[in-house]
Design a protein around this motif. Sequence first.
Motif, PDB file in Angstrom:
ATOM      1  N   GLU A  95      13.563  10.973  -1.289  1.00  0.00           N
ATOM      2  CA  GLU A  95      13.637   9.798  -0.312  1.00  0.00           C
ATOM      3  C   GLU A  95      12.309   9.018  -0.287  1.00  0.00           C
ATOM      4  N   LEU A  96      12.774   7.680  -0.240  1.00  0.00           N
ATOM      5  CA  LEU A  96      11.459   6.624  -0.199  1.00  0.00           C
ATOM      6  C   LEU A  96      11.570   5.578   0.813  1.00  0.00           C
ATOM      7  N   ARG A  97      10.515   5.524   1.469  1.00  0.00           N
ATOM      8  CA  ARG A  97      10.790   4.390   2.693  1.00  0.00           C
ATOM      9  C   ARG A  97       9.879   3.279   2.488  1.00  0.00           C
ATOM     10  N   VAL A  98      10.512   2.189   2.869  1.00  0.00           N
ATOM     11  CA  VAL A  98       9.724   1.009   2.775  1.00  0.00           C
ATOM     12  C   VAL A  98       9.361   0.254   4.320  1.00  0.00           C
ATOM     13  N   VAL A  99       8.197   0.694   4.495  1.00  0.00           N
ATOM     14  CA  VAL A  99       7.681   0.263   5.874  1.00  0.00           C
ATOM     15  C   VAL A  99       7.238  -1.414   5.873  1.00  0.00           C
ATOM     16  N   THR A 100       7.791  -2.273   6.806  1.00  0.00           N
ATOM     17  CA  THR A 100       7.324  -3.476   7.107  1.00  0.00           C
ATOM     18  C   THR A 100       7.044  -3.645   8.407  1.00  0.00           C
ATOM     19  N   ALA A 101       6.465  -4.859   8.887  1.00  0.00           N
ATOM     20  CA  ALA A 101       5.981  -5.111  10.271  1.00  0.00           C
ATOM     21  C   ALA A 101       7.356  -5.407  11.069  1.00  0.00           C
ATOM     22  N   LYS A 102       8.365  -5.453  10.572  1.00  0.00           N
ATOM     23  CA  LYS A 102       9.658  -5.644  11.317  1.00  0.00           C
ATOM     24  C   LYS A 102      10.413  -4.473  11.410  1.00  0.00           C
ATOM     25  N   GLY A 103      10.182  -3.410  10.477  1.00  0.00           N
ATOM     26  CA  GLY A 103      10.755  -2.207  10.715  1.00  0.00           C
ATOM     27  C   GLY A 103      10.724  -1.402   9.461  1.00  0.00           C
ATOM     28  N   THR A 104      11.779  -0.429   9.273  1.00  0.00           N
ATOM     29  CA  THR A 104      11.621   0.582   8.195  1.00  0.00           C
ATOM     30  C   THR A 104      13.044   0.515   7.358  1.00  0.00           C
ATOM     31  N   ASP A 148      15.932   0.913  10.164  1.00  0.00           N
ATOM     32  CA  ASP A 148      15.249   1.125  11.494  1.00  0.00           C
ATOM     33  C   ASP A 148      14.397  -0.160  11.688  1.00  0.00           C
ATOM     34  N   PHE A 149      15.205  -0.975  12.859  1.00  0.00           N
ATOM     35  CA  PHE A 149      14.439  -2.099  13.175  1.00  0.00           C
ATOM     36  C   PHE A 149      14.429  -2.041  14.555  1.00  0.00           C
ATOM     37  N   ALA A 150      13.546  -3.052  15.380  1.00  0.00           N
ATOM     38  CA  ALA A 150      13.344  -2.715  16.829  1.00  0.00           C
ATOM     39  C   ALA A 150      14.554  -3.053  17.468  1.00  0.00           C
ATOM     40  N   ALA A 151      15.485  -3.942  17.191  1.00  0.00           N
ATOM     41  CA  ALA A 151      16.632  -4.381  17.536  1.00  0.00           C
ATOM     42  C   ALA A 151      17.855  -3.482  17.369  1.00  0.00           C
ATOM     43  N   SER A 152      17.767  -2.600  16.188  1.00  0.00           N
ATOM     44  CA  SER A 152      18.988  -1.796  15.725  1.00  0.00           C
ATOM     45  C   SER A 152      18.483  -0.845  14.796  1.00  0.00           C
ATOM     46  N   THR A 153      19.352   0.083  14.732  1.00  0.00           N
ATOM     47  CA  THR A 153      19.604   1.000  13.438  1.00  0.00           C
ATOM     48  C   THR A 153      20.798   1.289  13.008  1.00  0.00           C
ATOM     49  N   GLN A 154      20.807   0.917  11.665  1.00  0.00           N
ATOM     50  CA  GLN A 154      22.216   1.021  10.920  1.00  0.00           C
ATOM     51  C   GLN A 154      22.154   1.570   9.591  1.00  0.00           C
ATOM     52  N   VAL A 155      23.115   2.160   8.850  1.00  0.00           N
ATOM     53  CA  VAL A 155      23.359   2.587   7.501  1.00  0.00           C
ATOM     54  C   VAL A 155      24.052   1.655   6.819  1.00  0.00           C
ATOM     55  N   MET A 156      23.617   1.143   5.572  1.00  0.00           N
ATOM     56  CA  MET A 156      24.240   0.269   4.911  1.00  0.00           C
ATOM     57  C   MET A 156      24.769   0.970   3.730  1.00  0.00           C
ATOM     58  N   ALA A 157      25.820   0.424   3.030  1.00  0.00           N
ATOM     59  CA  ALA A 157      26.523   0.978   1.859  1.00  0.00           C
ATOM     60  C   ALA A 157      26.466   0.071   0.513  1.00  0.00           C
ATOM     61  N   GLU A 183       0.918  -1.266   0.021  1.00  0.00           N
ATOM     62  CA  GLU A 183      -0.020   0.027  -0.138  1.00  0.00           C
ATOM     63  C   GLU A 183       0.967   1.284   0.100  1.00  0.00           C
ATOM     64  N   ALA A 184       0.593   2.062  -0.956  1.00  0.00           N
ATOM     65  CA  ALA A 184       1.381   3.603  -0.730  1.00  0.00           C
ATOM     66  C   ALA A 184       0.665   4.386   0.255  1.00  0.00           C
ATOM     67  N   ILE A 185       1.229   4.504   1.319  1.00  0.00           N
ATOM     68  CA  ILE A 185       0.584   5.060   2.669  1.00  0.00           C
ATOM     69  C   ILE A 185       0.984   6.576   2.625  1.00  0.00           C
ATOM     70  N   ALA A 186       2.115   6.975   1.809  1.00  0.00           N
ATOM     71  CA  ALA A 186       2.348   8.383   1.843  1.00  0.00           C
ATOM     72  C   ALA A 186       3.203   8.743   0.574  1.00  0.00           C
ATOM     73  N   GLY A 187       3.336   9.938   0.442  1.00  0.00           N
ATOM     74  CA  GLY A 187       4.147  10.201  -0.921  1.00  0.00           C
ATOM     75  C   GLY A 187       5.522   9.945  -0.933  1.00  0.00           C
ATOM     76  N   ASP A 188       6.122   9.422   0.451  1.00  0.00           N
ATOM     77  CA  ASP A 188       7.356   8.856   0.202  1.00  0.00           C
ATOM     78  C   ASP A 188       7.410   7.646   1.124  1.00  0.00           C
ATOM     79  N   ALA A 189       6.362   6.844   1.077  1.00  0.00           N
ATOM     80  CA  ALA A 189       6.349   5.746   1.883  1.00  0.00           C
ATOM     81  C   ALA A 189       5.575   4.525   1.337  1.00  0.00           C
ATOM     82  N   LEU A 190       6.255   3.277   1.356  1.00  0.00           N
ATOM     83  CA  LEU A 190       5.384   2.235   0.984  1.00  0.00           C
ATOM     84  C   LEU A 190       5.443   1.142   2.074  1.00  0.00           C
ATOM     85  N   TYR A 191       4.173   0.781   2.170  1.00  0.00           N
ATOM     86  CA  TYR A 191       4.126  -0.370   3.198  1.00  0.00           C
ATOM     87  C   TYR A 191       4.103  -1.616   2.556  1.00  0.00           C
ATOM     88  N   VAL A 192       4.813  -2.605   2.757  1.00  0.00           N
ATOM     89  CA  VAL A 192       4.856  -3.973   2.202  1.00  0.00           C
ATOM     90  C   VAL A 192       4.558  -5.096   3.351  1.00  0.00           C
TER      91      VAL A 192
END
Lengths: 477, 173
Positions: free
Chosen positions: A209-218, A248-257, A185-194
């Motif tokens: 910017e585009l965010r993919v939001v899931t039940a486990k995190g973003t 951004d997940f429940a147990a951690s936040t990290q940046v990947m390259a 579902e496209a839930i916002a102009g920059d966010a997709l819930y999958v």
Amino acid sequence: MNETHLDDLIDRFFDCDLSGEDRSALEDALRSSPQARGLFWRKAETHAALRKWGREHWGRVAAAQATESDALATSRRIGRRWAAASALVGVALLVAVMGLLGMRRFGTDLARRKHEPLPVARAVEPPFPAVLNASVEAVWGDPNVELMLRRGSLPAGPMELQSGRVELLFHSGGIALIEGPATFEAIAGDALYVTQGSVRCRCPQPGSELRVVTAKGTVTDLGTEFAMSIQPDMPLRVGVIEGRVRLDFAASTQVMAAGEAVSVDGAGNATDDIGFFQDFERLASLAPFDETAFATGADLLADPSFESSPAGDAPGDSPAAPPPFAKALLRLGPWSCSPGHVESIDRPVASGARAVRISARGTPFWPLVVQRCVTGDISGKTVLAAVKASCIAADPLSGQQRAIVKVAFVDDKGVEFGQAERHFLKVGGPSDRFVEGRISAIAPSGTHAVNYTVLLNACGLSTGSIAVDDARLVVVE
Amino acid sequence: MPAESSQQLVQKLFIEHVDELKGFVASLVPDPELVDDAVQETFVAVTARAAHYDPHQSFKTWLFVVARDKLREVGGRAAAEARPFADDVLEVLVASHKGFAMKPDQMRFLDECIAMLAPQARRIVELRYQNSMKPRHVAKALGWTAGSVRVALSRARAAIRVCVEQKMATVEG
């Protein structure tokens, strides 16, 4: 004048077959007789209702085809799993067998779709957070979703893509390519819930910017490209193709390259997934657009820059080039067009002396120009299609239309059985400036011809127009 | 009212009334292509004249007056047999128009009544209204004479009208 004669004259007026003395006689009757005017309006109401019925027919056909292809896809999926049974028994028995074998969901689904009206999806209120940018062999759980997306709106709530791939253009400029089976579902102009599916995201513009939001995190795209896979009861997998993303997940936040990949378990713990990085490059990808083949390959289309003039509104009766659809009757050289919606114009043009203008003219559906190219068996070959289109400055709704270039694959019996399409022209974009839309797809097994079509997507409005020029269709050998 | 908001209002109202407008225009201009032209040009005209529209007045009345003017312009481009009526006839017809109130079940009944026609009659209705073919083109497609198609079409329309009216009466009565 007696009523029978009056009746006949009015009918002939509605059938464009009244002139001379008969026309004068009818006009005299209408001037002088309230009864004649009453009869005229009664007959006019039937005529108007029939015209409306005739026009809506094409929408009903589109919906029925979508429903049919949906049911067919379900049936084929069942058929692959239970081929022996389905070959011997009818649909009813098949449904019963499915139920006995624990396939109740598919069977019920199939039965419901054949005998009950489908639930009608609702559209969200504009402005839409995302619009359809492209689709390849897309089969939707609800055919109404396809109709809404194709006319430029967005259904409210989750969308179920059973198979195929679709590309959504978000308001932020981010692009998400989603491969079915998927629920999203496209839930916002920059966010997709999958909830489920494979997704590839790109942010081609700086700052988008585009965010993919899931039940486990973003997962947030920081101006780059990444792919991810979300499957029920499986770890979520994310791989960065280019640039960087933030997790951004429940147990951690990290940046990947770029080149990094992780799996995320149910508790939100991310672990290295680099061993399978090649998987991500294949996830949710369209067939690559081969620039060299496109530039050097032979264009299969006749009169690609629409230099021909209209040949009248008579049905195309040349046996060598029958119109691909009953609706496309107007002939424009080798092209067939929606009657009343397409005209040859001399400005604006992308090349040559002429282009065509496709106008909605009171119908929010999709007026078109189409040409069938008989290719012989091209199963498995890459088909590249492109066209240039422009909003028209003199059009009061200029900038509110999009264009669609579509290739439909046709079997040896002349039946379309697969398609890919690209929606382009940015809503609110500049007028009289041509933009090229391109699509690439692999011809499915059994392809013997291609229907190349350019359509106006009036974004649900019943007015507006686009100029179209420089069509191109190439099969990569 | 600012120009932009009056245009938005007029365009919104136009979309709301477009079905009825098309029925009105189609009654007065027999050629489907000219109907599309007239509707399109009416849209352009009401957009351009949006500032002159008084929101306290009936939009439909104003729209139909603009459409009638456009009919005259568009009609001038038509072949003789597809032209709208003379101006004074248009005036009296428009004045006597009571509106087409499409009732909720009407399109469904129309569908059912067309399905009940004899196969050839149904085919002629489909070619005429789904494919927008003129009777002479229908005749060519079916190998009939134009006169036979006109008669068959006229009878089919009469049968459809009676059938729909009976179904409506059953529902309403």
